[in-house]
Design an enzyme around this catalytic site. Structure first.
Site, PDB file in Angstrom:
ATOM      1  N   LEU A  91       3.082  10.225  -2.566  1.00  0.00           N
ATOM      2  CA  LEU A  91       2.799   8.788  -2.588  1.00  0.00           C
ATOM      3  C   LEU A  91       4.065   7.948  -2.607  1.00  0.00           C
ATOM      4  O   LEU A  91       4.063   6.798  -2.186  1.00  0.00           O
ATOM      5  CB  LEU A  91       1.962   8.438  -3.832  1.00  0.00           C
ATOM      6  CG  LEU A  91       0.525   8.943  -3.861  1.00  0.00           C
ATOM      7  CD1 LEU A  91      -0.068   8.733  -5.253  1.00  0.00           C
ATOM      8  CD2 LEU A  91      -0.301   8.190  -2.825  1.00  0.00           C
TER       9      LEU A  91
ATOM     10  N   ASN B 292       0.840  -1.188   0.000  1.00  0.00           N
ATOM     11  CA  ASN B 292       0.000   0.000   0.000  1.00  0.00           C
ATOM     12  C   ASN B 292       0.879   1.243   0.000  1.00  0.00           C
ATOM     13  O   ASN B 292       2.000   1.227   0.522  1.00  0.00           O
ATOM     14  CB  ASN B 292      -0.895   0.030   1.244  1.00  0.00           C
ATOM     15  CG  ASN B 292      -2.238  -0.608   0.995  1.00  0.00           C
ATOM     16  OD1 ASN B 292      -2.588  -0.902  -0.145  1.00  0.00           O
ATOM     17  ND2 ASN B 292      -2.997  -0.824   2.046  1.00  0.00           N
ATOM     18  N   HIS B 293       0.367   2.311  -0.573  1.00  0.00           N
ATOM     19  CA  HIS B 293       1.050   3.602  -0.501  1.00  0.00           C
ATOM     20  C   HIS B 293       0.173   4.554   0.306  1.00  0.00           C
ATOM     21  O   HIS B 293      -1.051   4.426   0.304  1.00  0.00           O
ATOM     22  CB  HIS B 293       1.312   4.154  -1.906  1.00  0.00           C
ATOM     23  CG  HIS B 293       2.410   3.436  -2.626  1.00  0.00           C
ATOM     24  ND1 HIS B 293       3.633   4.006  -2.901  1.00  0.00           N
ATOM     25  CD2 HIS B 293       2.478   2.168  -3.112  1.00  0.00           C
ATOM     26  CE1 HIS B 293       4.403   3.145  -3.532  1.00  0.00           C
ATOM     27  NE2 HIS B 293       3.727   2.011  -3.675  1.00  0.00           N
ATOM     28  N   PRO B 294       0.782   5.508   1.012  1.00  0.00           N
ATOM     29  CA  PRO B 294       0.030   6.379   1.933  1.00  0.00           C
ATOM     30  C   PRO B 294      -0.753   7.466   1.189  1.00  0.00           C
ATOM     31  O   PRO B 294      -0.238   8.564   0.923  1.00  0.00           O
ATOM     32  CB  PRO B 294       1.131   6.964   2.816  1.00  0.00           C
ATOM     33  CG  PRO B 294       2.350   6.959   1.950  1.00  0.00           C
ATOM     34  CD  PRO B 294       2.228   5.775   1.047  1.00  0.00           C
TER      35      PRO B 294
END
Length: 207
Positions: free
Chosen positions: A82, A74-76
């Site tokens: 990102l 996942n990326h924030p």
């Protein structure tokens, strides 16, 4: 461990696979170029080539096809950036890596029950639980929990149907054949091969 024509109580891991900080049960197999990290895989389960699994608990007798992703990164989305330089800062000589980010990833654990079939190229997203006896269609992207014995397919994955009616699902869970000892499985192999689910449940359901 190297690839072999016969499995054993020791995990069989292809020489090109990479397994890190994981526990693999007896009679398990990891295929070529597959990566597994911080994962527990139960007895008799296997994953074929070119797959990636991280932060997961996998039950017994699971069949995971090639090119699958279980708990992909996942990326924030809430951050201004990102890119992973914000949590893998050391790689870019920008500062220390951010342990809290990886703890967040670990908290989104994926759990697979027993005797699950994950089809070719399927992706199971972070935090998802797949019930025992479920089947995941090829290429599916699973973003929500899947109940026991449900077939799902599509992007995003949606339920197609239950494999069995309610009484057979309940009986199979009571039998819990996936917990039988190796010698019992060997003795009853013929019944797995010749009896349908209904006949199998009639013979072995304690209820």
């Amino acid at each position: 461990m190297t690839e072999a024509s016969h499995l054993s109580t020791e995990p069989t891991i292809h020489p090109t696979a990479h397994v890190r900080d994981s526990t693999l049960g007896a009679w398990t197999e990891v295929g070529a170029r597959t990566s597994i990290a911080e994962t527990t895989m139960g007895d008799y389960s296997y994953v074929v080539n070119d797959s990636s699994i991280i932060y997961a608990t996998i039950g017994r007798f699971c069949s995971i096809a090639a090119h699958t992703r279980i708990n992909p990164g996942n990326h924030p989305l809430e951050r201004a950036a990102l890119h992973h330089f914000t949590y893998r800062a050391a790689k870019y000589e920008l500062g220390e890596d951010e342990d809290a980010f990886f703890d967040w990833r670990r908290a989104s654990h994926v759990t697979l029950g027993h005797d699950i079939w994950v089809g070719h190229g399927a992706t199971i997203l972070p935090g998802v639980t797949i019930g025992t006896g479920a089947a995941i269609g090829a290429g599916a992207v699973v973003s929500k929990d899947v109940p026991d014995f449900v077939i799902v397919a599509g992007v995003p994955a949606r339920p197609i149907r239950f494999r069995f009616p309610p009484e057979l699902r309940a009986a199979l869970l009571r039998i819990a054949w996936w917990d039988w000892p190796h010698m019992v499985l060997k003795e009853r192999l013929g019944d797995f091969r010749t009896l349908g689910a209904e006949g199998f449940c009639r013979k072995y359901d304690p209820a």
